[in-house]
Design an enzyme around this catalytic site. Structure first.
Site, PDB file in Angstrom:
ATOM      1  N   ALA A 177       0.837  -1.203   0.000  1.00  0.00           N
ATOM      2  CA  ALA A 177       0.000   0.000   0.000  1.00  0.00           C
ATOM      3  C   ALA A 177       0.873   1.255   0.000  1.00  0.00           C
ATOM      4  O   ALA A 177       0.616   2.216  -0.735  1.00  0.00           O
ATOM      5  CB  ALA A 177      -0.944   0.004   1.197  1.00  0.00           C
ATOM      6  N   ASP A 178       1.909   1.256   0.819  1.00  0.00           N
ATOM      7  CA  ASP A 178       2.850   2.380   0.841  1.00  0.00           C
ATOM      8  C   ASP A 178       3.542   2.538  -0.503  1.00  0.00           C
ATOM      9  O   ASP A 178       3.664   3.646  -1.034  1.00  0.00           O
ATOM     10  CB  ASP A 178       3.914   2.158   1.920  1.00  0.00           C
ATOM     11  CG  ASP A 178       3.446   2.578   3.298  1.00  0.00           C
ATOM     12  OD1 ASP A 178       2.873   3.666   3.425  1.00  0.00           O
ATOM     13  OD2 ASP A 178       3.672   1.826   4.254  1.00  0.00           O
ATOM     14  N   LEU A 179       4.032   1.436  -1.038  1.00  0.00           N
ATOM     15  CA  LEU A 179       4.785   1.503  -2.285  1.00  0.00           C
ATOM     16  C   LEU A 179       3.905   1.974  -3.439  1.00  0.00           C
ATOM     17  O   LEU A 179       4.330   2.789  -4.268  1.00  0.00           O
ATOM     18  CB  LEU A 179       5.382   0.131  -2.597  1.00  0.00           C
ATOM     19  CG  LEU A 179       6.406  -0.373  -1.576  1.00  0.00           C
ATOM     20  CD1 LEU A 179       6.763  -1.826  -1.849  1.00  0.00           C
ATOM     21  CD2 LEU A 179       7.660   0.490  -1.591  1.00  0.00           C
TER      22      LEU A 179
END
Length: 399
Positions: free
Chosen positions: A180-182
């Site tokens: 999700a961050d990436l």
């Protein structure tokens, strides 16, 4: 005095990015821009800097120096680090001077924090109307849960990704990297490039917003339309594709092999190679095979268990069926194909010396085939490594 003191080039050469982000989504976006040649000024807090500097183990501890987190090293190549306390007049003044010269500002504070520090979107536009602002949040800046803080695994669960990842509905799993961050970082960098392109026409920057929630929903792909169009809720079902069969992981006598039989032509080629009747009852078409998935998996598994992995991969290649093994990380980075794609880079770190990092995933070529990918990369900086350089650059601008 230029910020680029190493002669690095790239499509974004000369673009100045002020990076106020920490953890992963924002730093990943900044690193992508830095890989493309932008000058990244990473602004860190005086007390410890970026959160990921203490995310470990593993840490690497050079002699007579502070330990370095391998997590931090993964997301901060091609950046300069300056320490600023934005709660002080000096910190805010320095940031204002940076914005005056910046093309892009990245931030992932809780909603409203940057406004309270005196740098609302309106104020940033007053300082420099050409600045593109990327703002990344957990679940969005508005809406009934706007401003809610978000971390990757929480977002993976809330955004539905975990519900169709795992061995089955009762065994949901997170993806093995902070996806999700990436993804938020990737979408954010993509939005920044679009806004910069628009600025070429209009002369004005824009505010680009994305979130961990949006980034995961944005890659639901067929799982999304499976619900929005067909009214079906996808669920975890292990290492086999829900809409294509056979497509997944199958055991061999000494390991496992993955295959992708993604068309009827491939199905006939596969059957011919292994002496299977392609018109077996319930297996003649992909929809039939999906509905008879357990029978197809049992049939293929029974055949594959009679082979060792490497000879089986050779046979699949010979008959033209896409296939592969499951490599661990060591095997991936020792693989010659990985090395051939420039996916490993050596950098000179201030305290660690020469270290090898996973490299940028993009390569650039002239029309005649000459590769012009930048291979000179900056190591992730130690905290405050470029205070003097950046402050001298700011002083030069105010003369």
């Amino acid at each position: 005095m230029p910020l680029n003191t190493t002669g690095r080039t790239g499509p974004l050469e000369g673009t100045v990015v002020v990076d106020l982000t920490r953890a992963l989504a924002g730093p990943h976006a900044a690193m992508m821009l830095g890989d493309l040649g932008a000058d990244i000024i990473k602004v860190e807090t005086p007390k410890g800097g970026d959160d990921t500097r203490v995310w470990g183990p593993p840490f690497v501890t050079p002699r007579d120096a502070e330990r370095e987190s391998t997590y931090f090293l993964s997301a901060n190549r091609n950046k300069r680090s300056i320490v600023l306390d934005l709660k002080t007049d000096d910190g805010r003044e320095a940031l204002e001077h940076m914005i005056e010269r910046a093309d892009v500002l990245l931030e992932n504070f809780r909603t409203g924090v940057l406004d309270r520090l005196g740098f609302s979107p309106e104020r940033i536009a007053e300082i420099n109307p050409r600045t593109v602002v990327l703002s990344i949040s957990g679940f969005g800046h508005d809406g009934p849960e706007g401003g809610r803080s978000g971390y990757d695994q929480i977002a993976q669960g809330e955004a539905g990704l975990m519900s169709f990842t795992g061995s089955g509905p009762e065994d949901v799993q997170r993806v093995g990297v902070p996806i999700a961050d990436l993804l938020a970082g990737m979408y954010g960098a993509f939005g920044v490039l679009a806004a910069l392109r628009e600025r070429d026409r209009t002369g004005r920057g824009k505010v680009v917003r994305t979130s961990l929630l949006a980034s995961v929903v944005g890659v639901h792909a067929f799982q999304g339309t499976k619900w929005t169009v067909a009214g079906e809720v996808g669920a975890a079902q292990g290492n086999h594709h829900p809409s294509i069969c056979p497509y997944g992981l199958f055991p061999t006598s000494d390991g496992a092999v993955q295959i992708s039989v993604g068309s009827e032509g491939l199905w006939h080629r596969f059957c011919e190679g292994f002496g299977i009747d392609p018109d077996l009852e319930g297996m003649a078409t992909n929809p039939q095979r999906v509905n008879s998935r357990d029978d197809v998996i049992e049939l293929v598994s029974k055949i594959f268990r009679t082979y060792e992995t490497e000879p089986l991969l050779s046979l699949l290649d010979e008959i033209g069926v896409p296939a592969g093994k499951v490599r661990n990380v060591q095997e991936v980075y020792e693989w010659e194909q990985t090395k051939s794609q420039g996916l490993l880079v050596d950098v000179e770190h201030a305290t660690l010396g020469t270290v090898t990092l996973p490299g940028p995933p993009l390569r650039f070529f002239e029309s005649d085939g000459t590769e012009v990918t930048e291979t000179n990369h900056l190591a992730p900086p130690v905290l405050g490594a470029d205070d003097e350089l950046v402050r001298d650059w700011l002083k030069e601008a105010t003369r």
